[in-house]
Write a protein that holds these residues in place. Sequence first.
Motif, PDB file in Angstrom:
ATOM      1  N   ILE A  18      13.832   5.081  14.185  1.00  0.00           N
ATOM      2  CA  ILE A  18      13.767   4.129  15.286  1.00  0.00           C
ATOM      3  C   ILE A  18      15.151   3.811  15.851  1.00  0.00           C
ATOM      4  O   ILE A  18      15.300   3.521  17.029  1.00  0.00           O
ATOM      5  CB  ILE A  18      13.001   2.855  14.881  1.00  0.00           C
ATOM      6  N   VAL A  73       6.057   0.526  18.655  1.00  0.00           N
ATOM      7  CA  VAL A  73       6.704   1.816  18.878  1.00  0.00           C
ATOM      8  C   VAL A  73       6.093   2.864  17.952  1.00  0.00           C
ATOM      9  O   VAL A  73       5.990   2.656  16.753  1.00  0.00           O
ATOM     10  CB  VAL A  73       8.229   1.698  18.609  1.00  0.00           C
ATOM     11  N   GLN A  74       5.711   3.991  18.523  1.00  0.00           N
ATOM     12  CA  GLN A  74       5.235   5.119  17.731  1.00  0.00           C
ATOM     13  C   GLN A  74       6.314   6.191  17.790  1.00  0.00           C
ATOM     14  O   GLN A  74       6.559   6.772  18.842  1.00  0.00           O
ATOM     15  CB  GLN A  74       3.921   5.652  18.273  1.00  0.00           C
ATOM     16  N   VAL A  75       6.954   6.404  16.653  1.00  0.00           N
ATOM     17  CA  VAL A  75       8.058   7.350  16.579  1.00  0.00           C
ATOM     18  C   VAL A  75       7.696   8.436  15.571  1.00  0.00           C
ATOM     19  O   VAL A  75       7.161   8.145  14.500  1.00  0.00           O
ATOM     20  CB  VAL A  75       9.355   6.638  16.108  1.00  0.00           C
ATOM     21  N   SER A  76       7.993   9.701  15.918  1.00  0.00           N
ATOM     22  CA  SER A  76       7.744  10.777  14.962  1.00  0.00           C
ATOM     23  C   SER A  76       8.909  11.766  14.981  1.00  0.00           C
ATOM     24  O   SER A  76       9.539  11.984  16.014  1.00  0.00           O
ATOM     25  CB  SER A  76       6.433  11.494  15.281  1.00  0.00           C
ATOM     26  N   GLU A 116       7.926   7.287  27.052  1.00  0.00           N
ATOM     27  CA  GLU A 116       7.479   8.444  26.293  1.00  0.00           C
ATOM     28  C   GLU A 116       8.491   9.565  26.506  1.00  0.00           C
ATOM     29  O   GLU A 116       8.804   9.925  27.632  1.00  0.00           O
ATOM     30  CB  GLU A 116       6.101   8.894  26.789  1.00  0.00           C
ATOM     31  N   ILE A 125      16.481   5.951  19.006  1.00  0.00           N
ATOM     32  CA  ILE A 125      16.099   5.695  20.387  1.00  0.00           C
ATOM     33  C   ILE A 125      16.694   4.425  20.961  1.00  0.00           C
ATOM     34  O   ILE A 125      16.520   4.141  22.132  1.00  0.00           O
ATOM     35  CB  ILE A 125      14.561   5.693  20.557  1.00  0.00           C
ATOM     36  N   ILE A 172       6.087   4.505  23.562  1.00  0.00           N
ATOM     37  CA  ILE A 172       6.344   3.070  23.463  1.00  0.00           C
ATOM     38  C   ILE A 172       5.577   2.347  24.560  1.00  0.00           C
ATOM     39  O   ILE A 172       5.473   2.836  25.685  1.00  0.00           O
ATOM     40  CB  ILE A 172       7.855   2.779  23.617  1.00  0.00           C
ATOM     41  N   TRP A 201       8.799   9.859  20.914  1.00  0.00           N
ATOM     42  CA  TRP A 201       8.326   8.484  20.850  1.00  0.00           C
ATOM     43  C   TRP A 201       7.365   8.184  21.989  1.00  0.00           C
ATOM     44  O   TRP A 201       7.368   8.821  23.028  1.00  0.00           O
ATOM     45  CB  TRP A 201       9.475   7.485  20.823  1.00  0.00           C
TER      46      TRP A 201
END
Length: 154
Positions: free
Chosen positions: A101, A115-118, A45, A104, A32, A30
Amino acid sequence: MFDLKQQWSKVTLAGAIVGIVGSLGPWISWDINEAVAALASIEPEATEYGFQGDGLITLAMVLAVAILVVYRDEELIDAAVSAVLGLAVLGFGVMKYNDLISIIGDIPSELQSEVQVSAGIGLYLVILGGTIIAAGGIYGVVQTRRAEAESTAV
């Protein structure tokens, strides 16, 4: 012991190995916004590995499958249990993937767009391993039942 004569047991063991690697690998990354990270009390991060949390559940299940397939010789029962555990691993992996999501922490819904979550390769491998285990177990049940039917028909 170590009787991998049946095709299904080889497939199932291969799935268990994939699942073990996946359970130990990275599950989520992630990135953020720092303000959102401060609100959620998490690193802005980071990467979380399976062995740091939920991956321990899948690790226990895939290890159980590997031990079952390698050390036991009750083919029908082993195949059925492997199929069930494979479906459980698959379901657990898909559930985690669909709700990345939540892994985390608690992030207010109005801030989730920040939020960028992968998903990490480990989570994909857990899903693949569970699929292979389930397919191998189901194939084992069918193969074993068919062999039993043929031996009783003779």
